[in-house]
Design a protein around this motif. Structure first.
Motif, PDB file in Angstrom:
ATOM      1  N   SER A 201       7.318   1.281   4.785  1.00  0.00           N
ATOM      2  CA  SER A 201       6.552   0.105   5.191  1.00  0.00           C
ATOM      3  C   SER A 201       6.433  -0.934   4.076  1.00  0.00           C
ATOM      4  O   SER A 201       6.121  -2.093   4.335  1.00  0.00           O
ATOM      5  CB  SER A 201       5.153   0.517   5.654  1.00  0.00           C
ATOM      6  OG  SER A 201       4.457   1.159   4.601  1.00  0.00           O
ATOM      7  N   ALA A 202       6.721  -0.552   2.818  1.00  0.00           N
ATOM      8  CA  ALA A 202       6.662  -1.484   1.695  1.00  0.00           C
ATOM      9  C   ALA A 202       8.004  -2.163   1.428  1.00  0.00           C
ATOM     10  O   ALA A 202       8.081  -3.095   0.636  1.00  0.00           O
ATOM     11  CB  ALA A 202       6.208  -0.745   0.432  1.00  0.00           C
TER      12      ALA A 202
ATOM     13  N   ARG B  21       3.904  -1.724 -12.666  1.00  0.00           N
ATOM     14  CA  ARG B  21       2.992  -2.594 -11.892  1.00  0.00           C
ATOM     15  C   ARG B  21       2.677  -3.866 -12.666  1.00  0.00           C
ATOM     16  O   ARG B  21       2.595  -4.946 -12.105  1.00  0.00           O
ATOM     17  CB  ARG B  21       1.693  -1.869 -11.574  1.00  0.00           C
ATOM     18  CG  ARG B  21       1.819  -0.919 -10.433  1.00  0.00           C
ATOM     19  CD  ARG B  21       0.438  -0.471  -9.960  1.00  0.00           C
ATOM     20  NE  ARG B  21       0.575   0.564  -8.966  1.00  0.00           N
ATOM     21  CZ  ARG B  21       0.818   0.348  -7.684  1.00  0.00           C
ATOM     22  NH1 ARG B  21       0.952  -0.873  -7.256  1.00  0.00           N
ATOM     23  NH2 ARG B  21       0.930   1.354  -6.848  1.00  0.00           N
TER      24      ARG B  21
ATOM     25  N   ARG C  42       3.883   4.160  -5.294  1.00  0.00           N
ATOM     26  CA  ARG C  42       3.454   4.871  -6.500  1.00  0.00           C
ATOM     27  C   ARG C  42       4.459   4.594  -7.608  1.00  0.00           C
ATOM     28  O   ARG C  42       5.605   5.050  -7.552  1.00  0.00           O
ATOM     29  CB  ARG C  42       3.343   6.368  -6.216  1.00  0.00           C
ATOM     30  CG  ARG C  42       2.652   7.115  -7.354  1.00  0.00           C
ATOM     31  CD  ARG C  42       2.393   8.561  -6.994  1.00  0.00           C
ATOM     32  NE  ARG C  42       3.673   9.269  -6.880  1.00  0.00           N
ATOM     33  CZ  ARG C  42       3.903  10.279  -6.049  1.00  0.00           C
ATOM     34  NH1 ARG C  42       2.964  10.697  -5.244  1.00  0.00           N
ATOM     35  NH2 ARG C  42       5.076  10.863  -6.021  1.00  0.00           N
TER      36      ARG C  42
ATOM     37  N   PRO D 250       0.820  -1.216   0.000  1.00  0.00           N
ATOM     38  CA  PRO D 250       0.000   0.000   0.000  1.00  0.00           C
ATOM     39  C   PRO D 250       0.860   1.276   0.000  1.00  0.00           C
ATOM     40  O   PRO D 250       1.881   1.325   0.675  1.00  0.00           O
ATOM     41  CB  PRO D 250      -0.790  -0.106   1.305  1.00  0.00           C
ATOM     42  CG  PRO D 250      -0.721  -1.551   1.699  1.00  0.00           C
ATOM     43  CD  PRO D 250       0.544  -2.076   1.117  1.00  0.00           C
ATOM     44  N   GLY D 251       0.442   2.241  -0.799  1.00  0.00           N
ATOM     45  CA  GLY D 251       1.137   3.512  -0.822  1.00  0.00           C
ATOM     46  C   GLY D 251       2.241   3.623  -1.849  1.00  0.00           C
ATOM     47  O   GLY D 251       2.761   4.699  -2.085  1.00  0.00           O
TER      48      GLY D 251
ATOM     49  N   ASP E 147       4.043  -8.131  -7.831  1.00  0.00           N
ATOM     50  CA  ASP E 147       4.135  -8.462  -6.407  1.00  0.00           C
ATOM     51  C   ASP E 147       5.356  -7.873  -5.719  1.00  0.00           C
ATOM     52  O   ASP E 147       5.270  -7.450  -4.569  1.00  0.00           O
ATOM     53  CB  ASP E 147       4.157  -9.983  -6.215  1.00  0.00           C
ATOM     54  CG  ASP E 147       2.891 -10.631  -6.747  1.00  0.00           C
ATOM     55  OD1 ASP E 147       1.802 -10.097  -6.467  1.00  0.00           O
ATOM     56  OD2 ASP E 147       3.000 -11.651  -7.449  1.00  0.00           O
TER      57      ASP E 147
END
Length: 78
Positions: free
Chosen positions: A53-54, A10, A4, A1-2, A15
């Motif tokens: 966090s990613a 993508r 960009r 999440p988050g 993944d």
């Protein structure tokens, strides 16, 4: 999440992807929660925003140092 990134990236990396910041990157910006960087993928410039966090791992080959991060539910182990 988050995270960009372009739809092209993508689609190619749905993944997980490895980001190499060695010689050819630009406009590195770091905040308390994320970093933003310009990189070229197959000679196409891209701008990425990656929340810390990613990030699942880190490796510095110049000193053979690496870290692997795992998600935690916040409960302390006893």
């Amino acid at each position: 999440p988050g995270v960009r990134v372009s739809q092209r990236l993508r689609d190619e990396y749905p993944d997980e992807m490895t980001i190499v910041m060695q010689y050819q990157f630009w406009d590195l910006g770091v905040t308390e929660h994320a970093f933003e960087i310009g990189l070229s993928f197959k000679n196409v410039p891209e701008r990425l925003l990656i929340p810390f966090s990613a990030v699942t791992g880190f490796f510095d080959p110049s000193v053979q140092f690496g870290l692997k991060f795992e998600a935690s539910d916040g409960a302390a182990a006893k």
